[in-house]
Scaffold this active site. Structure first.
Site, short mmCIF file in Angstrom:
data_model
loop_
_atom_site.label_atom_id
_atom_site.label_comp_id
_atom_site.label_asym_id
_atom_site.label_seq_id
_atom_site.Cartn_x
_atom_site.Cartn_y
_atom_site.Cartn_z
N THR A 200 2.63 5.37 -5.57
CA THR A 200 2.57 5.34 -7.03
C THR A 200 2.60 6.75 -7.59
OG1 THR A 200 1.23 3.37 -6.81
CG2 THR A 200 1.26 4.41 -8.97
N GLU B 200 7.16 3.69 -8.61
CA GLU B 200 7.50 4.53 -7.46
C GLU B 200 9.01 4.77 -7.43
OE1 GLU B 200 5.98 3.56 -3.59
OE2 GLU B 200 4.32 2.34 -4.38
N LYS C 293 0.42 -6.79 -0.81
CA LYS C 293 1.63 -6.02 -1.09
C LYS C 293 2.90 -6.74 -0.64
CE LYS C 293 -0.32 -1.90 -2.07
NZ LYS C 293 0.01 -1.05 -3.22
N GLN D 232 -5.67 -7.39 -2.29
CA GLN D 232 -5.69 -6.09 -1.60
C GLN D 232 -7.13 -5.61 -1.38
OE1 GLN D 232 -3.66 -3.04 -3.86
NE2 GLN D 232 -4.10 -1.43 -2.39
N HIS E 177 -2.77 9.81 -8.26
CA HIS E 177 -2.98 8.40 -7.98
C HIS E 177 -4.08 8.21 -6.93
CE1 HIS E 177 -2.21 4.16 -7.22
NE2 HIS E 177 -2.01 4.42 -5.95
N ASP F 58 5.62 2.93 3.23
CA ASP F 58 5.16 3.35 1.90
C ASP F 58 4.16 4.49 2.05
OD1 ASP F 58 5.15 3.27 -0.85
OD2 ASP F 58 3.56 1.77 -0.97
N ASP G 144 6.51 -1.43 -6.35
CA ASP G 144 5.81 -1.98 -5.19
C ASP G 144 4.69 -2.88 -5.72
OD1 ASP G 144 5.13 -2.26 -2.54
OD2 ASP G 144 3.80 -0.52 -2.54
N GLU H 290 3.54 -0.88 -9.19
CA GLU H 290 3.39 0.50 -8.77
C GLU H 290 4.69 1.21 -9.11
OE1 GLU H 290 1.80 0.61 -4.71
OE2 GLU H 290 -0.21 0.57 -5.60
N TYR I 84 1.69 7.58 0.11
CA TYR I 84 0.57 7.55 -0.85
C TYR I 84 0.43 9.00 -1.30
CZ TYR I 84 -4.24 6.01 -2.18
OH TYR I 84 -5.40 5.66 -2.83
CA CA Z 1 2.88 1.55 -2.99
#
Ligand code: CA
Length: 426
Positions: free
Chosen positions: A359, A210, A262, A249, A142, A135, A242, A208, A137
């Site tokens: 995201t 995505e 996650k 978290q 975001h 994943d 996600d 999220e 970022y």
């Molecule tokens: Ca994510």
């Protein structure tokens, strides 16, 4: 090879509503359980699913070199491993067969009965055996929003962010297909103002918004993929939620990043839309503020895609509340940069690997891709149509992600990526 399947003027003899995500120009790939309880690889036109295993057995792919059982599989991995030439030949052939001017299958009702299904006669399955899931970022908006909330405005972006597509290794075993319910996870959290953690159901289950891309085998261990060759290795894209438990978290993520917050579940849409189908919707990505190192510099400038994104919250009374409208094109780091970066250390990427975008928040509040941002960490609750408020999701909430491209000729979409939150296990 020309992608004749993308001809915007082509019409199908199967009915396609004007707002359908699946015109004859889409031809995505998925896996479904048929009414006869057989798992097969298929495609979709309008509201009909098409059994590619049956098409192949009846000789409709004659002239294309394929193994006999390529489509009689419960995943797309072998088909994806065949490479871009095969994907193109198959899409082009399907497109010809379902063209309104082609009478071969159109006039063969017996064959149609074994090949074509209504959507309510089938059950979509997870389309790929996902080996590894990474994943990223890669949305600056975001990363900035989350940075402001966690570290303040002056240190919002970490010093590395404008230089590398930041990512982490996710969990593939808990990726589920759209429609699979999501159980609220238990975990360890640190209540606000406390010094000792507690254990219990997460109070901050979030989405999220995505997309993700699926790869074919790209490189052997120790080698890397030059950035301008990455297109060869990306099969297609799906919508991707996600799911994130923000309280779990927040307590666990330092220093090694997200883990149980996650890994309890991630949802993908069932049809993989090929990069070929998305080709007419290429557009420029945001101008990069810092010139990246040479291995991340791309020759072509139309390296993103104009994909409109939506997140919707359906409450138990059936109300649909629009949470966010964003666009894939806001993503700062491109998929080519992500894949080049992923392999630059010699890490091998395999068939069926999946890479999440991160995201995809846009520049305005109505385009934020998580409840964390929309409600600004819970400080600005949302009021829904039924009068109730949300900061994060309640049990019974159904979260639906949509993605589609639209120009004057054609609409190419992903269908739905949805999941309903079930109460935590007692
Ligand atoms: Ca994510």
């Amino acid at each position: 090879m020309k992608i004749t399947a993308n001809d915007p003027n082509r019409k199908s003899w199967l009915n396609v509503e004007s707002d359908s995500d699946f015109p004859i120009q889409n031809i995505p790939f998925g896996v479904f359980l048929s009414r006869d309880d057989i798992i097969t690889i298929g495609t979709r036109i309008g509201d009909r699913a098409i059994d590619l295993g049956a098409l192949h057995q009846l000789g409709y792919f004659k002239g294309i070199p394929l193994t006999d059982d390529l489509f009689l599989q419960d995943t797309l991995n072998d088909f994806i491993a065949d490479g871009r030439m095969t994907w193109r030949l198959i899409r082009n052939r399907i497109s010809e067969l379902f063209d309104e001017n082609n009478t071969t299958l159109k006039n063969n009702e017996a064959h149609q009965k074994t090949i074509i299904f209504k959507m309510d006669e089938i059950e979509m399955q997870l389309p790929v055996d996902i080996g590894d899931y990474t994943d990223f970022y890669s949305s600056k908006e975001h990363a900035t929003n989350v940075g402001i909330m966690f570290r303040g405005k002056d240190n919002a972006l970490m010093p590395n962010w404008l230089h590398i597509p930041v990512g982490y290794h996710g969990r593939s075993s808990s990726i589920v297909v759209s429609g699979t319910p999501i159980r609220r996870p238990h975990g360890q959290t640190l209540p606000l103002g406390e010094t000792q953690p507690v254990f219990g159901p997460s109070q901050r289950v979030d989405m999220e918004l995505e997309t993700a891309f699926i790869t074919t085998a790209a490189n052997i261990l120790g080698e890397s993929i030059p950035i301008d060759e990455t297109d060869e290795y990306i099969f297609g894209m799906v919508m991707f939620n996600d799911w994130s438990a923000r309280d779990i978290q927040k307590w666990e993520y330092v220093p090694l990043g997200p883990f149980l917050g996650k890994s309890f579940a991630s949802t993908i849409s069932p049809w993989i839309v090929t990069m070929d189908a998305l080709e007419p919707f290429r557009c420029e990505s945001p101008k990069q503020e810092v010139t990246p190192l040479p291995y991340l510099q791309q020759k072509r400038t139309d390296n993103s895609y104009d994909i409109k994104l939506q997140a919707i919250l359906e409450t138990e009374n059936g109300d649909k509340n629009l949470l966010s409208q964003s666009n894939f094109k806001y993503m700062y780091w491109t998929m080519a940069q992500q894949l080049a970066h992923h392999t630059v250390n010699g890490c091998n990427v395999r068939t069926g690997d999946m890479m999440g975008s991160g995201t995809l928040s846009g520049p305005t509040k109505d385009s934020y891709g998580s409840m964390l941002e929309i409600t600004w960490a819970g400080k600005e609750p949302l009021t829904l149509k039924d009068g109730t408020k949300r900061v994060f999701f309640n049990d019974g909430d159904n979260v639906i992600l949509h993605g589609y491209c639209q120009n004057e000729n054609v609409r190419i979409g992903f269908g739905e990526c949805e999941g309903k939150i079930l109460p935590a296990k007692k």
